[in-house]
Design a protein around this motif. Structure first.
Motif, PDB file in Angstrom:
ATOM      1  N   ASN A 129       0.936  -1.160  -0.016  1.00 36.85           N
ATOM      2  CA  ASN A 129       0.005   0.082   0.142  1.00 36.85           C
ATOM      3  C   ASN A 129       0.928   1.317  -0.033  1.00 36.85           C
ATOM      4  OD1 ASN A 129      -2.310  -1.314   0.388  1.00 36.85           O
ATOM      5  ND2 ASN A 129      -2.319  -1.550   2.216  1.00 36.85           N
ATOM      6  N   SER A 130       0.392   2.232  -0.595  1.00 32.26           N
ATOM      7  CA  SER A 130       0.746   3.565  -0.489  1.00 32.26           C
ATOM      8  C   SER A 130      -0.271   4.728   0.090  1.00 32.26           C
ATOM      9  CB  SER A 130       1.174   3.990  -1.847  1.00 32.26           C
ATOM     10  OG  SER A 130       1.600   5.331  -1.928  1.00 32.26           O
ATOM     11  N   ASN A 131       0.313   5.577   0.872  1.00 32.12           N
ATOM     12  CA  ASN A 131      -0.599   6.760   1.452  1.00 32.12           C
ATOM     13  C   ASN A 131      -0.384   7.893   0.433  1.00 32.12           C
ATOM     14  OD1 ASN A 131       1.654   7.928   1.961  1.00 32.12           O
ATOM     15  ND2 ASN A 131       1.769   7.820   4.137  1.00 32.12           N
ATOM     16  N   CYS A 132      -0.010   7.660  -0.831  1.00 33.26           N
ATOM     17  CA  CYS A 132      -0.060   8.867  -1.737  1.00 33.26           C
ATOM     18  C   CYS A 132      -1.120   9.379  -2.150  1.00 33.26           C
ATOM     19  CB  CYS A 132       1.259   8.597  -2.814  1.00 33.26           C
ATOM     20  SG  CYS A 132       2.969   8.677  -2.200  1.00 33.26           S
ATOM     21  N   ASN A 133      -1.404  10.447  -2.693  1.00 36.31           N
ATOM     22  CA  ASN A 133      -2.108  10.787  -3.522  1.00 36.31           C
ATOM     23  C   ASN A 133      -1.581  11.195  -4.810  1.00 36.31           C
ATOM     24  OD1 ASN A 133      -4.695  11.836  -5.073  1.00 36.31           O
ATOM     25  ND2 ASN A 133      -4.783  13.901  -3.862  1.00 36.31           N
ATOM     26  N   PRO A 134      -1.560  10.459  -5.838  1.00 40.91           N
ATOM     27  CA  PRO A 134      -2.434   9.367  -6.084  1.00 40.91           C
ATOM     28  C   PRO A 134      -1.795   8.017  -5.582  1.00 40.91           C
ATOM     29  CG  PRO A 134      -0.878   9.760  -8.108  1.00 40.91           C
ATOM     30  CD  PRO A 134      -0.561  10.740  -7.001  1.00 40.91           C
ATOM     31  N   SER A 135      -2.782   7.242  -5.048  1.00 37.98           N
ATOM     32  CA  SER A 135      -2.488   5.762  -4.484  1.00 37.98           C
ATOM     33  C   SER A 135      -1.552   5.029  -5.599  1.00 37.98           C
ATOM     34  CB  SER A 135      -3.383   5.213  -3.860  1.00 37.98           C
ATOM     35  OG  SER A 135      -4.692   4.808  -5.023  1.00 37.98           O
ATOM     36  N   ILE A 136      -1.796   5.055  -6.805  1.00 36.52           N
ATOM     37  CA  ILE A 136      -0.971   4.614  -7.967  1.00 36.52           C
ATOM     38  C   ILE A 136       0.392   4.494  -7.697  1.00 36.52           C
ATOM     39  CG2 ILE A 136      -1.047   6.077  -9.718  1.00 36.52           C
ATOM     40  CD1 ILE A 136      -1.517   3.865 -11.530  1.00 36.52           C
ATOM     41  N   ASP A 137       0.990   5.498  -6.847  1.00 33.15           N
ATOM     42  CA  ASP A 137       2.505   5.976  -6.928  1.00 33.15           C
ATOM     43  C   ASP A 137       2.818   5.225  -5.610  1.00 33.15           C
ATOM     44  OD1 ASP A 137       4.903   6.688  -6.344  1.00 33.15           O
ATOM     45  OD2 ASP A 137       4.286   8.807  -5.825  1.00 33.15           O
ATOM     46  N   LYS A 138       3.444   3.996  -6.004  1.00 26.63           N
ATOM     47  CA  LYS A 138       3.840   2.997  -4.868  1.00 26.63           C
ATOM     48  C   LYS A 138       5.286   3.204  -4.575  1.00 26.63           C
ATOM     49  CE  LYS A 138       0.063   0.542  -4.763  1.00 26.63           C
ATOM     50  NZ  LYS A 138       0.133  -0.895  -5.115  1.00 26.63           N
ATOM     51  N   SER A 139       5.905   4.609  -4.836  1.00 30.99           N
ATOM     52  CA  SER A 139       7.198   4.689  -4.627  1.00 30.99           C
ATOM     53  C   SER A 139       7.421   5.128  -3.152  1.00 30.99           C
ATOM     54  CB  SER A 139       7.759   5.876  -5.415  1.00 30.99           C
ATOM     55  OG  SER A 139       7.589   5.691  -6.840  1.00 30.99           O
ATOM     56  N   SER A 140       8.871   4.789  -2.676  1.00 34.13           N
ATOM     57  CA  SER A 140       9.036   5.297  -1.385  1.00 34.13           C
ATOM     58  C   SER A 140      10.195   6.607  -1.421  1.00 34.13           C
ATOM     59  CB  SER A 140       9.890   4.262  -0.891  1.00 34.13           C
ATOM     60  OG  SER A 140       9.920   4.274   0.602  1.00 34.13           O
ATOM     61  N   TYR A 141       9.890   7.501  -0.434  1.00 34.51           N
ATOM     62  CA  TYR A 141      10.578   8.682  -0.279  1.00 34.51           C
ATOM     63  C   TYR A 141      11.137   8.852   1.224  1.00 34.51           C
ATOM     64  CZ  TYR A 141       7.506   9.699  -4.439  1.00 34.51           C
ATOM     65  OH  TYR A 141       6.661   9.791  -5.455  1.00 34.51           O
ATOM     66  N   TRP A 142      12.170   9.013   1.407  1.00 32.69           N
ATOM     67  CA  TRP A 142      12.616   9.338   2.712  1.00 32.69           C
ATOM     68  C   TRP A 142      13.769  10.226   3.025  1.00 32.69           C
ATOM     69  CZ3 TRP A 142      13.397   4.986  -0.135  1.00 32.69           C
ATOM     70  CH2 TRP A 142      15.000   4.388  -0.214  1.00 32.69           C
ATOM     71  N   ILE A 143      13.689  10.997   4.151  1.00 27.49           N
ATOM     72  CA  ILE A 143      14.540  12.195   4.605  1.00 27.49           C
ATOM     73  C   ILE A 143      14.951  11.735   6.168  1.00 27.49           C
ATOM     74  CG2 ILE A 143      13.140  13.662   2.894  1.00 27.49           C
ATOM     75  CD1 ILE A 143      11.926  14.760   5.709  1.00 27.49           C
ATOM     76  N   PRO A 144      16.153  12.670   6.310  1.00 25.61           N
ATOM     77  CA  PRO A 144      16.425  12.434   7.757  1.00 25.61           C
ATOM     78  C   PRO A 144      15.580  13.045   8.721  1.00 25.61           C
ATOM     79  CG  PRO A 144      17.932  13.903   6.625  1.00 25.61           C
ATOM     80  CD  PRO A 144      16.831  13.356   5.682  1.00 25.61           C
ATOM     81  N   THR A 145      15.026  12.509   9.717  1.00 24.86           N
ATOM     82  CA  THR A 145      13.986  13.053  10.706  1.00 24.86           C
ATOM     83  C   THR A 145      14.532  14.280  11.385  1.00 24.86           C
ATOM     84  OG1 THR A 145      13.180  10.885  11.424  1.00 24.86           O
ATOM     85  CG2 THR A 145      12.632  12.586  12.776  1.00 24.86           C
ATOM     86  N   LEU A 146      13.768  15.348  11.671  1.00 26.86           N
ATOM     87  CA  LEU A 146      13.914  16.463  12.160  1.00 26.86           C
ATOM     88  C   LEU A 146      13.420  16.418  13.682  1.00 26.86           C
ATOM     89  CD1 LEU A 146      14.562  19.830  11.889  1.00 26.86           C
ATOM     90  CD2 LEU A 146      11.993  19.768  11.391  1.00 26.86           C
ATOM     91  N   TYR A 147      14.414  16.917  14.374  1.00 26.15           N
ATOM     92  CA  TYR A 147      14.285  17.050  15.952  1.00 26.15           C
ATOM     93  C   TYR A 147      14.135  18.615  16.424  1.00 26.15           C
ATOM     94  CZ  TYR A 147      15.286  12.162  15.834  1.00 26.15           C
ATOM     95  OH  TYR A 147      15.214  10.820  15.753  1.00 26.15           O
ATOM     96  N   VAL A 148      13.243  18.874  17.077  1.00 31.45           N
ATOM     97  CA  VAL A 148      13.043  20.163  17.674  1.00 31.45           C
ATOM     98  C   VAL A 148      13.118  20.118  19.055  1.00 31.45           C
ATOM     99  CG1 VAL A 148      11.890  22.312  18.112  1.00 31.45           C
ATOM    100  CG2 VAL A 148      11.704  21.072  15.706  1.00 31.45           C
ATOM    101  N   ASP A 149      14.070  20.570  19.786  1.00 28.31           N
ATOM    102  CA  ASP A 149      14.180  20.326  21.256  1.00 28.31           C
ATOM    103  C   ASP A 149      14.329  18.975  21.699  1.00 28.31           C
ATOM    104  OD1 ASP A 149      14.228  23.139  21.772  1.00 28.31           O
ATOM    105  OD2 ASP A 149      11.903  23.233  22.175  1.00 28.31           O
ATOM    106  N   ASN A 150      14.972  18.226  20.770  1.00 34.71           N
ATOM    107  CA  ASN A 150      15.331  16.759  20.833  1.00 34.71           C
ATOM    108  C   ASN A 150      14.026  15.686  20.602  1.00 34.71           C
ATOM    109  OD1 ASN A 150      18.211  16.652  21.000  1.00 34.71           O
ATOM    110  ND2 ASN A 150      17.874  17.428  23.131  1.00 34.71           N
ATOM    111  N   MET A 151      12.797  16.557  20.254  1.00 38.55           N
ATOM    112  CA  MET A 151      11.526  15.667  19.942  1.00 38.55           C
ATOM    113  C   MET A 151      11.474  15.632  18.339  1.00 38.55           C
ATOM    114  SD  MET A 151      10.289  14.778  23.091  1.00 38.55           S
ATOM    115  CE  MET A 151       8.610  14.440  22.553  1.00 38.55           C
ATOM    116  N   SER A 152      11.074  14.529  17.888  1.00 41.30           N
ATOM    117  CA  SER A 152      10.939  14.182  16.412  1.00 41.30           C
ATOM    118  C   SER A 152       9.628  14.978  15.963  1.00 41.30           C
ATOM    119  CB  SER A 152      10.808  12.992  16.211  1.00 41.30           C
ATOM    120  OG  SER A 152       9.700  12.469  16.780  1.00 41.30           O
TER     121      SER A 152
END
Length: 281
Positions: free
Chosen positions: A84-107
Motif C-alpha cells: 500500500n501507499s499513502n500517496c495521492n495518487p495511490s497508484i504511486d507506490k514509490s518510497s521517499y525518505w529524509i532524515p528526521t527533524l528534531y526540535v528540542d530533541n523531539m521528533s
C-alpha cells in the motif's frame, strides 16, 4: 527545430486550454509549466535505508518515510509495488525518505510531503525528449555528510509566507505564524543503463548549461521534494538525524507503474503542461 516544437506544443495547449487570439496587453507572459505531482503524508520512522544500507536494519540514522507504508532496510521494488501507499495518487507506490527533524530533541514530522515531477532545467527541445523514470530507479540528492553549508548547495531551507527571510543551505529563523520549509531538487540526467551505482549518485547527474552531459544523456522528470514543518523560531533548537540543516538529503526508490509514469510524461512533461495529482491538466 524551435519552429516545429512551437507548433507541436502550441497544438497540445490549444486542445486543452484555448488561448484567446488577442490577449490584453496587461495579461503578461503566458507561464508554461511541465509538472505532475504526488502528495504523500508521513508514513513511519525507522533507522533504515534500503538504498545506502540494504538488508542492514538499524544501520542508518533515523529516517522519516513517505509513500509506501512498508519500506524498511530490506525493501525491494517488488515489495513496494505490491504494498500500500499513502500517496495521492495511490497508484504511486514509490518510497521517499529524509532524515528526521528534531526540535528540542523531539521528533517533528512535516505537515505535508509534496513531490513534484517537473520538466525544467534543460532546453524545451530536450524537455520534449524526456523519458519516463524506469521502474526500480534509485536516486539520492543532497549530502548527508556535509560539514558546512558549501558542501550542500542543492538543499535549501526557507519559511512559508515569509519570503523576506530568504533561503539558505542551513536552518533559517522563521517568524511566528510561519512554517519551516525544505526544498530539494534531485538530479534528472540518467546514464540510461544503471538503476543504482556503488556511490548511489554516479548513475545520475544534474544538467550543465541547460543540457544533460554526454555521460548521462537521458533526460527524466526532475523530482522536487518540498517539506513543510509546523515549527518556527530559533533554529538552534533544530537538528536533523544526520546533523545540521545543511545535511538535509532525500532518497527516492521509484515504484510508479511503468505505464502510468509513461502516460504522465507524455501528457504533462513533454508538451509542457501543468497537471495535478491525477496526471491531468
Amino acid at each position: 527545430m524551435r519552429r516545429l516544437l512551437a507548433v507541436v506544443v502550441g497544438a497540445a495547449l490549444l486542445l486543452i486550454n484555448p488561448i484567446p487570439a488577442a490577449a490584453p496587453a496587461s495579461a503578461g507572459p503566458i507561464v508554461r509549466v511541465a509538472e505532475f505531482l504526488a502528495d504523500c503524508p508521513f508514513s513511519h520512522r525507522l533507522p533504515d535505508d534500503p538504498i545506502v544500507f540494504p538488508n542492514l536494519p538499524g544501520a542508518s540514522h533515523m529516517h522519516s518515510f513517505f509513500g509506501s507504508t512498508v519500506t524498511n532496510a530490506s525493501s525491494t521494488v517488488d515489495d513496494l509495488m505490491n504494498a500500500n501507499s499513502n500517496c495521492n495518487p495511490s497508484i504511486d507506490k514509490s518510497s521517499y525518505w529524509i532524515p528526521t527533524l528534531y526540535v528540542d530533541n523531539m521528533s517533528v514530522e512535516p505537515t505535508t510531503g509534496v513531490f513534484y515531477y517537473l520538466g525544467e532545467g534543460v532546453r524545451d527541445d530536450l524537455i520534449a525528449q524526456t523519458q519516463p523514470l524506469p521502474v526500480g530507479l534509485r536516486i539520492v540528492a543532497g549530502n548527508a555528510k556535509a560539514t558546512g553549508p558549501s558542501d550542500n548547495t542543492i538543499s535549501r531551507w526557507s519559511c512559508l509566507h515569509a519570503g523576506h527571510v530568504g533561503s539558505s543551505p542551513d536552518f533559517v529563523t522563521c517568524p511566528a505564524g510561519t512554517m519551516l520549509e525544505s526544498y530539494l531538487d534531485f538530479p534528472h540526467c540518467w546514464d540510461g543503463r544503471n538503476l543504482d551505482s556503488p556511490d548511489h549518485k554516479s548513475h545520475m547527474s544534474y544538467p550543465v548549461n541547460n543540457a544533460c552531459p554526454s555521460t548521462h544523456p537521458v533526460v527524466v522528470p526532475k523530482l522536487r521534494q518540498v517539506m513543510r514543518y509546523p515549527v518556527s523560531g530559533d533554529p538552534s533548537r533544530f537538528r536533523l538525524a544526520s546533523g545540521r540543516g545543511y545535511t538535509m538529503h532525500g532518497d527516492f526508490f521509484n515504484a510508479w507503474p511503468a505505464a502510468e509514469m509513461a502516460r504522465r510524461v507524455n501528457d504533462c512533461i513533454r508538451p509542457i503542461i501543468k497537471c495535478g495529482t491525477d496526471g491531468r491538466p
